[in-house]
Design a protein around this motif. Structure first.
Motif, PDB file in Angstrom:
ATOM      1  N   TYR A   1       0.885  -1.268  -0.064  1.00 27.42           N
ATOM      2  CA  TYR A   1      -0.043  -0.043   0.132  1.00 27.42           C
ATOM      3  C   TYR A   1       0.797   1.406  -0.150  1.00 27.42           C
ATOM      4  O   TYR A   1       0.569   2.302   0.458  1.00 27.42           O
ATOM      5  CB  TYR A   1      -0.805   0.114   1.203  1.00 27.42           C
ATOM      6  CG  TYR A   1      -1.593  -1.236   1.222  1.00 27.42           C
ATOM      7  CD1 TYR A   1      -2.532  -1.648   0.312  1.00 27.42           C
ATOM      8  CD2 TYR A   1      -1.786  -2.183   2.314  1.00 27.42           C
ATOM      9  CE1 TYR A   1      -3.537  -2.626   0.387  1.00 27.42           C
ATOM     10  CE2 TYR A   1      -2.255  -3.282   2.655  1.00 27.42           C
ATOM     11  CZ  TYR A   1      -3.307  -3.657   1.596  1.00 27.42           C
ATOM     12  OH  TYR A   1      -3.959  -4.710   1.489  1.00 27.42           O
ATOM     13  N   HIS A   2       2.026   0.948  -0.401  1.00 28.90           N
ATOM     14  CA  HIS A   2       2.866   2.304  -0.832  1.00 28.90           C
ATOM     15  C   HIS A   2       2.351   3.173  -1.810  1.00 28.90           C
ATOM     16  O   HIS A   2       1.962   2.631  -2.858  1.00 28.90           O
ATOM     17  CB  HIS A   2       4.237   1.754  -1.137  1.00 28.90           C
ATOM     18  CG  HIS A   2       5.492   2.503  -0.798  1.00 28.90           C
ATOM     19  ND1 HIS A   2       6.083   2.361   0.478  1.00 28.90           N
ATOM     20  CD2 HIS A   2       6.252   3.348  -1.203  1.00 28.90           C
ATOM     21  CE1 HIS A   2       7.176   3.269   0.783  1.00 28.90           C
ATOM     22  NE2 HIS A   2       7.215   3.938  -0.437  1.00 28.90           N
ATOM     23  N   PRO A   3       2.769   4.471  -1.788  1.00 30.47           N
ATOM     24  CA  PRO A   3       2.349   5.335  -3.015  1.00 30.47           C
ATOM     25  C   PRO A   3       3.022   4.911  -4.313  1.00 30.47           C
ATOM     26  O   PRO A   3       4.426   4.353  -3.962  1.00 30.47           O
ATOM     27  CB  PRO A   3       2.527   6.494  -2.445  1.00 30.47           C
ATOM     28  CG  PRO A   3       3.519   6.403  -1.228  1.00 30.47           C
ATOM     29  CD  PRO A   3       3.371   5.300  -0.846  1.00 30.47           C
ATOM     30  N   PRO A   4       2.710   4.751  -5.445  1.00 32.23           N
ATOM     31  CA  PRO A   4       3.510   4.935  -6.702  1.00 32.23           C
ATOM     32  C   PRO A   4       4.402   6.011  -6.634  1.00 32.23           C
ATOM     33  O   PRO A   4       4.341   7.188  -5.980  1.00 32.23           O
ATOM     34  CB  PRO A   4       2.498   4.805  -7.723  1.00 32.23           C
ATOM     35  CG  PRO A   4       1.394   5.402  -7.241  1.00 32.23           C
ATOM     36  CD  PRO A   4       1.431   5.499  -5.673  1.00 32.23           C
ATOM     37  N   PRO A   5       5.697   5.729  -7.113  1.00 28.85           N
ATOM     38  CA  PRO A   5       6.683   6.764  -7.539  1.00 28.85           C
ATOM     39  C   PRO A   5       5.904   7.924  -8.263  1.00 28.85           C
ATOM     40  O   PRO A   5       5.100   7.526  -9.244  1.00 28.85           O
ATOM     41  CB  PRO A   5       7.661   6.431  -8.125  1.00 28.85           C
ATOM     42  CG  PRO A   5       7.364   5.099  -8.724  1.00 28.85           C
ATOM     43  CD  PRO A   5       6.102   4.451  -7.898  1.00 28.85           C
ATOM     44  N   PRO A   6       6.429   9.212  -8.125  1.00 26.15           N
ATOM     45  CA  PRO A   6       6.135  10.370  -9.046  1.00 26.15           C
ATOM     46  C   PRO A   6       6.038   9.999 -10.634  1.00 26.15           C
ATOM     47  O   PRO A   6       7.446   9.710 -10.805  1.00 26.15           O
ATOM     48  CB  PRO A   6       6.683  11.397  -8.630  1.00 26.15           C
ATOM     49  CG  PRO A   6       6.961  11.256  -7.189  1.00 26.15           C
ATOM     50  CD  PRO A   6       7.191   9.659  -7.162  1.00 26.15           C
ATOM     51  N   PRO A   7       5.277   9.886 -11.613  1.00 26.65           N
ATOM     52  CA  PRO A   7       5.704   9.245 -12.799  1.00 26.65           C
ATOM     53  C   PRO A   7       6.643   9.875 -13.661  1.00 26.65           C
ATOM     54  O   PRO A   7       6.597  11.369 -13.561  1.00 26.65           O
ATOM     55  CB  PRO A   7       4.195   9.199 -13.414  1.00 26.65           C
ATOM     56  CG  PRO A   7       3.440  10.159 -12.547  1.00 26.65           C
ATOM     57  CD  PRO A   7       3.997  10.032 -11.085  1.00 26.65           C
ATOM     58  N   GLN A   8       7.542   9.527 -14.367  1.00 25.56           N
ATOM     59  CA  GLN A   8       8.224  10.243 -15.292  1.00 25.56           C
ATOM     60  C   GLN A   8       7.898  10.178 -16.576  1.00 25.56           C
ATOM     61  O   GLN A   8       7.972   9.232 -17.229  1.00 25.56           O
ATOM     62  CB  GLN A   8       9.764   9.452 -15.185  1.00 25.56           C
ATOM     63  CG  GLN A   8      10.376   9.197 -13.851  1.00 25.56           C
ATOM     64  CD  GLN A   8      10.795  10.681 -13.200  1.00 25.56           C
ATOM     65  OE1 GLN A   8      11.397  11.634 -14.013  1.00 25.56           O
ATOM     66  NE2 GLN A   8      10.419  10.865 -11.871  1.00 25.56           N
ATOM     67  N   ILE A   9       7.035  11.090 -17.092  1.00 28.95           N
ATOM     68  CA  ILE A   9       6.333  10.836 -18.184  1.00 28.95           C
ATOM     69  C   ILE A   9       6.998  12.108 -19.328  1.00 28.95           C
ATOM     70  O   ILE A   9       6.954  13.163 -18.785  1.00 28.95           O
ATOM     71  CB  ILE A   9       4.786  11.334 -18.064  1.00 28.95           C
ATOM     72  CG1 ILE A   9       4.089  10.228 -17.020  1.00 28.95           C
ATOM     73  CG2 ILE A   9       4.013  11.188 -19.318  1.00 28.95           C
ATOM     74  CD1 ILE A   9       2.682  10.309 -16.574  1.00 28.95           C
ATOM     75  N   PRO A  10       7.438  11.183 -20.334  1.00 29.06           N
ATOM     76  CA  PRO A  10       7.934  12.634 -21.320  1.00 29.06           C
ATOM     77  C   PRO A  10       6.899  13.678 -21.701  1.00 29.06           C
ATOM     78  O   PRO A  10       5.803  13.493 -21.777  1.00 29.06           O
ATOM     79  CB  PRO A  10       7.998  11.750 -22.694  1.00 29.06           C
ATOM     80  CG  PRO A  10       7.986  10.326 -22.431  1.00 29.06           C
ATOM     81  CD  PRO A  10       7.184  10.398 -20.956  1.00 29.06           C
ATOM     82  N   ASP A  11       7.641  15.105 -21.873  1.00 24.70           N
ATOM     83  CA  ASP A  11       6.677  15.905 -21.904  1.00 24.70           C
ATOM     84  C   ASP A  11       5.867  16.006 -23.003  1.00 24.70           C
ATOM     85  O   ASP A  11       4.832  16.618 -23.141  1.00 24.70           O
ATOM     86  CB  ASP A  11       7.878  17.305 -22.049  1.00 24.70           C
ATOM     87  CG  ASP A  11       8.526  17.523 -20.819  1.00 24.70           C
ATOM     88  OD1 ASP A  11       8.146  17.025 -19.789  1.00 24.70           O
ATOM     89  OD2 ASP A  11       9.580  18.326 -20.731  1.00 24.70           O
ATOM     90  N   ALA A  12       6.225  15.247 -24.030  1.00 27.02           N
ATOM     91  CA  ALA A  12       5.500  15.193 -25.430  1.00 27.02           C
ATOM     92  C   ALA A  12       4.062  14.296 -25.222  1.00 27.02           C
ATOM     93  O   ALA A  12       3.220  14.510 -26.034  1.00 27.02           O
ATOM     94  CB  ALA A  12       6.328  14.776 -26.548  1.00 27.02           C
ATOM     95  N   VAL A  13       4.009  13.677 -24.058  1.00 26.06           N
ATOM     96  CA  VAL A  13       2.852  12.665 -23.923  1.00 26.06           C
ATOM     97  C   VAL A  13       1.766  13.839 -23.212  1.00 26.06           C
ATOM     98  O   VAL A  13       1.955  14.035 -21.763  1.00 26.06           O
ATOM     99  CB  VAL A  13       3.294  11.521 -23.147  1.00 26.06           C
ATOM    100  CG1 VAL A  13       2.059  10.808 -22.758  1.00 26.06           C
ATOM    101  CG2 VAL A  13       4.155  10.933 -23.869  1.00 26.06           C
ATOM    102  N   THR A  14       0.584  13.985 -23.808  1.00 25.26           N
ATOM    103  CA  THR A  14      -0.287  14.720 -23.550  1.00 25.26           C
ATOM    104  C   THR A  14      -1.748  13.997 -23.283  1.00 25.26           C
ATOM    105  O   THR A  14      -2.607  14.606 -22.531  1.00 25.26           O
ATOM    106  CB  THR A  14      -0.569  16.112 -23.985  1.00 25.26           C
ATOM    107  OG1 THR A  14      -0.804  15.937 -25.493  1.00 25.26           O
ATOM    108  CG2 THR A  14       0.579  16.819 -24.005  1.00 25.26           C
ATOM    109  N   ASP A  15      -1.886  13.085 -24.189  1.00 31.02           N
ATOM    110  CA  ASP A  15      -3.043  12.428 -23.989  1.00 31.02           C
ATOM    111  C   ASP A  15      -3.331  11.668 -22.672  1.00 31.02           C
ATOM    112  O   ASP A  15      -2.237  11.034 -22.174  1.00 31.02           O
ATOM    113  CB  ASP A  15      -3.040  11.356 -25.266  1.00 31.02           C
ATOM    114  CG  ASP A  15      -4.158  10.355 -25.187  1.00 31.02           C
ATOM    115  OD1 ASP A  15      -5.339  11.001 -25.230  1.00 31.02           O
ATOM    116  OD2 ASP A  15      -4.012   9.252 -24.914  1.00 31.02           O
TER     117      ASP A  15
END
Lengths: 442, 382
Positions: A316-330
């Motif tokens: 029940y740990h929080p997931p890590p803050p996601p590393q999402i490429p800037d170009a991904v907006t959908d």
């Protein structure tokens, strides 16, 4: 076996987490209201990670594992377990599932009325049931498939949300793209299913807002847990077992975000003022990759009575803050990246070190949270998380000499638990910890 | 005993003997677990697929320190054999994502029973279009992984040839099962278990030759047990790759004439498509045609229609093989089968097919415990 006789829930330390019980009641109330207004209700598994879609479509969810845990904590699970057994489900199956199946069977037998003594007014009959395949465990699709005989509700099983944890032989560059593509297609399939079965339409702008809010919530939740590295431990595992509820059952809501902001402030205050869980913190322990005995969380207070506290846990740990490429907006693509990133972060490290991403995490937590030992709990009816613990211990021993304890019990079925024997094991473990610390102090 | 069956007995008695001979000749042998391991790729790579099995007769001991008792005892038995060195002859291993137990085994096996090659094939649990595309991509990664191992390309022609060989084996096994439709059946359940145990330890072409040599012997009636009338049973269940359970059922007076087991019809009752892209054909066949409770197929309609979609093939088997009853023999802690059991029982009862549900450990001693229940079942259907 003998079960605990008196108090089952643990005394909590933080004021914020004490509010969670009320939030759980509110969740149940929302489902009752939805039922009264004939609005759609979805049975949903914890950590499905696509809650954002349901929030954006205003579909009320019922967390069925959570309900089984609540029944266990209230010591009312036994009739539901017995009902499932009488229906032909073996006692050794996941007791979240058998508690839920027993409940559903009883509700059907009562013509839709709630079984007597059902906590929080019971689980409402679902409009749809949402399972997942290849994610966490087999009961996440088999349970609801079986439940169809009682609920008659249509089931949607979403293919996959994360790679296997045993994928460390492979190079991620070979498969990342098709994993993300698969998740996206499956999430779109889920939206289509929900639109068909509930009559609700997806508002894609709203989904973007919800995904934003979820990412913000994950960040503050994650930051809060970083504060738990402090000595003395400002927030113990028994509090986290409540504090996970907004993150795992209310993700994508303002309520969840506000909860973690408030929790952050409280923990920060406790850290700044050196307020610990117990006054004399002798041992800091890791609650390993193990589901807790929901009927006996008071066990954490027993550890504390012996000077041991759990500053952190692997469940029940929080997931890590996601590393999402800037170009991904959908928003769908962002969700897909979020899952992929969260579940693969230690693979590269594991490939070059222990070979096991879980063990990598053990080692990180031991270091970061200054831990003295590790406690596993083997829940007898959950194979997914609780087989492979011996193997984890074997690898762990190659990389650290921290003492390790294995407790036995279950998630829901108190018949698999012996409180007296458990206390004896804990007492013995405390002696080992004492010797360990003395040895290392020299 | 005639030559074909004598050869089966010899191979089954020492399953790894031929694999070790082939290794001496420079061949590489790859262990595979479960029906979902796509053996066509291994054969296409010029490697020998060897189906890993457990042993009901050997008590699991070494595994106690590695895999908990709450794991399925078949999986534990396989790992125990691995830890004891029984599989040290293998050059590599391939384990698919079949179920929680098998997935867990991969991680432990990779670190405790080391081979020069290992691969995990992620198999979706669902059959959506996206799942098929994913599985095809996953199989292409497996193909590349094998190519790196053997140091050469696996061409589509290699795959087509391999598919043809494995399809031939499936057809031969189905042909063998045809003889079981006779009354009395022309071959026993225990003999079929041994035959499958034997052919899955040989290169597919050699397995096919062995099956072809057996056919005339069976057709001539050399293995018919003519001792009077006996109930005809079907066994449904899990990784029942060893003979003690089937032998016990037959010894107490039944004839096992068909099965739905991982080491039985489940692996042979389908063909891989031979036209077009071979990888897509393998993905489609494994995902859509193997009937295992680990694969979820969306099934709209009423509960009864759902049962019909999921288990109609069992009733068809029962009809085709003139079955008097079905034993559901589920190895303890196999969750995917155990969740299905009440639905199957309900379905079969609705079809008036007598059914006995047994759940036990994968051990010979457990077989002894089940004897009385099987006898009682036979009395009720006599």
């Amino acid at each position: 076996m003998e079960g605990p006789r008196e108090k089952t829930t643990a005394q909590k330390s933080t004021e914020t987490s004490k509010r969670v019980r009320l939030m759980v009641k509110d969740l149940a109330q929302k489902a009752h209201e939805a039922r009264a207004k004939q609005e759609p209700i979805a049975y949903l598994f914890i950590a499905s990670f696509y809650d954002d879609i349901l929030r954006a479509m205003d579909i009320v969810t019922v967390g069925t594992e959570n309900y089984a845990g609540l029944c266990a904590a209230k010591m009312v699970a036994e009739p539901f377990l017995a009902k499932a057994e009488s229906e032909g489900y073996p006692r050794n199956l996941c007791t979240y599932a058998t508690c839920g199946l027993g409940f559903d069977a009883m509700r059907r037998d009562l013509g839709g009325a709630m079984p007597p003594n059902a906590p929080d007014g019971g689980m409402e009959q679902p409009t749809v049931m949402l399972g997942t395949g290849m994610m966490i465990c087999d009961p996440r699709y088999k349970w609801y498939q079986a439940a169809q005989r009682y609920t008659g509700a249509p089931l949607h099983v979403l293919g996959l949300l994360n790679p296997s944890h045993y994928y460390t032989h492979a190079d991620f560059r070979e498969f990342r793209d098709y994993y993300i593509r698969y998740v996206m297609e499956e999430l779109r399939g889920l939206v289509e299913f929900l639109e068909q079965r509930t009559g609700r339409r997806m508002n894609w702008d709203r989904l973007s807002e919800v995904v934003d809010l979820s990412e913000k919530t994950i960040k503050v939740w994650h930051d809060t847990y970083q504060l738990r590295k402090a000595v003395p431990a400002p927030m113990p595992t028994e509090d986290a077992l409540s504090a996970m509820v907004p993150g795992y059952f209310m993700m994508g809501t303002q309520l969840a975000y506000d909860f973690y902001r408030e929790l952050y402030d409280e923990i920060k205050y406790r850290v700044d003022h050196k307020i610990g869980t117990i006054t004399d913190e002798k041992y800091r322990l890791l609650w390993a990759l193990s589901l807790p005995p929901w009927y006996g969380l008071v066990i954490f207070n027993y550890f504390e009575s012996r000077g041991a506290v759990f500053p952190i846990e692997m469940v029940y740990h929080p997931p890590p803050p996601p590393q999402i490429p800037d170009a991904v907006t959908d928003p769908i693509e962002r969700m897909a990246w979020r899952f992929y990133d969260a579940m693969t972060q230690r693979y590269e490290k594991a490939r070059n070190h222990t070979g096991d991403p879980w063990v990598e995490w053990f080692l990180e937590l031991i270091e970061d949270y200054k831990l003295d030992g590790v406690v596993f709990h083997q829940a007898m009816t959950c194979r997914t998380i609780h087989t492979g613990q011996l193997h984890q211990m074997n690898i762990l021993k190659k990389h650290t000499d921290k003492p390790v304890l294995l407790l036995e019990g279950d998630i829901v079925d108190v018949r698999n638990y012996n409180e007296e024997a458990t206390h004896k094991r804990i007492d013995f473990f405390i002696e080992i910890l004492e010797q360990y610390k003395a040895r290392h102090a020299q | 005993m005639s030559a074909g069956m004598a050869k089966v007995e010899e191979v089954f008695r020492d399953r790894s003997k031929r694999a070790r001979e082939l290794q001496a000749e420079g061949k590489k042998v790859i262990g595979c677990l479960c029906t979902f391991a796509p053996v066509e790729f291994i054969t296409a790579a010029g490697l020998v697929p060897y189906r890993m099995a457990g042993s009901m007769r050997k008590p699991a001991e070494l595994v106690e320190h590695h895999l908990e008792t709450i794991a399925c005892s078949f999986t534990r038995s396989v790992l125990d054999l691995g830890l004891a060195g029984d599989y040290s002859f293998l050059d590599g291993f391939v384990i698919p994502h079949s179920c929680d137990n098998i997935v867990k085994l991969y991680g432990i096996w990779a670190q405790t029973v080391k081979h020069e090659y290992g691969h995990f094939v992620n198999v979706p649990h669902t059959t959506s279009k996206a799942s098929l595309e994913f599985f095809e991509a996953e199989l292409n990664v497996f193909r590349k992984s094998l190519e790196r191992y053997i140091g050469r390309e696996i061409t589509d022609e290699d795959l087509h040839r391999s598919i043809a060989l494995h399809n031939r084996q499936r057809a031969l096994v189905r042909q063998l099962y045809e003889f079981r439709k006779e009354d009395p059946p022309m071959i026993s359940g225990a003999q079929v278990t041994r035959i499958i145990g034997a052919i899955t330890s040989l290169p597919v072409a050699e397995g096919n030759e062995l099956l072809e040599s057996l056919m005339p012997e069976v057709r001539e009636g050399r293995y018919v047990n003519k001792k009077g009338k006996a109930p005809r049973l079907m066994i449904y269940g899990t990784g029942n790759d060893d003979v003690p359970f089937v032998e016990m059922v037959e010894q107490v007076g039944a004839r096992v004439v068909v099965d739905d087991l991982c080491h039985g019809t489940r692996a042979y009752w389908f063909d891989v498509g031979t036209a077009g892209n071979p990888v897509a054909a393998i993905a489609k066949s494994y995902l859509e045609k193997i009937n295992c409770p680990r694969t979820y197929r969306q099934s709209p309609g009423t509960h009864q229609e759902d049962l019909e979609n999921r288990f109609g093939y069992l009733y068809q088997f029962a009809q085709d093989f003139k079955v008097d009853g079905i034993i559901l023999y589920v190895i303890m802690y196999c969750d995917t089968h155990a969740f299905d059991a009440p639905d199957i029982v309900e379905y079969l009862k609705s079809k008036r097919v007598p059914v006995l549900y047994l759940e036990e450990q994968y051990q010979t001693s457990a077989t002894g415990r089940l004897k009385t229940r099987v006898q009682a079942f036979l009395e009720t259907i006599a």
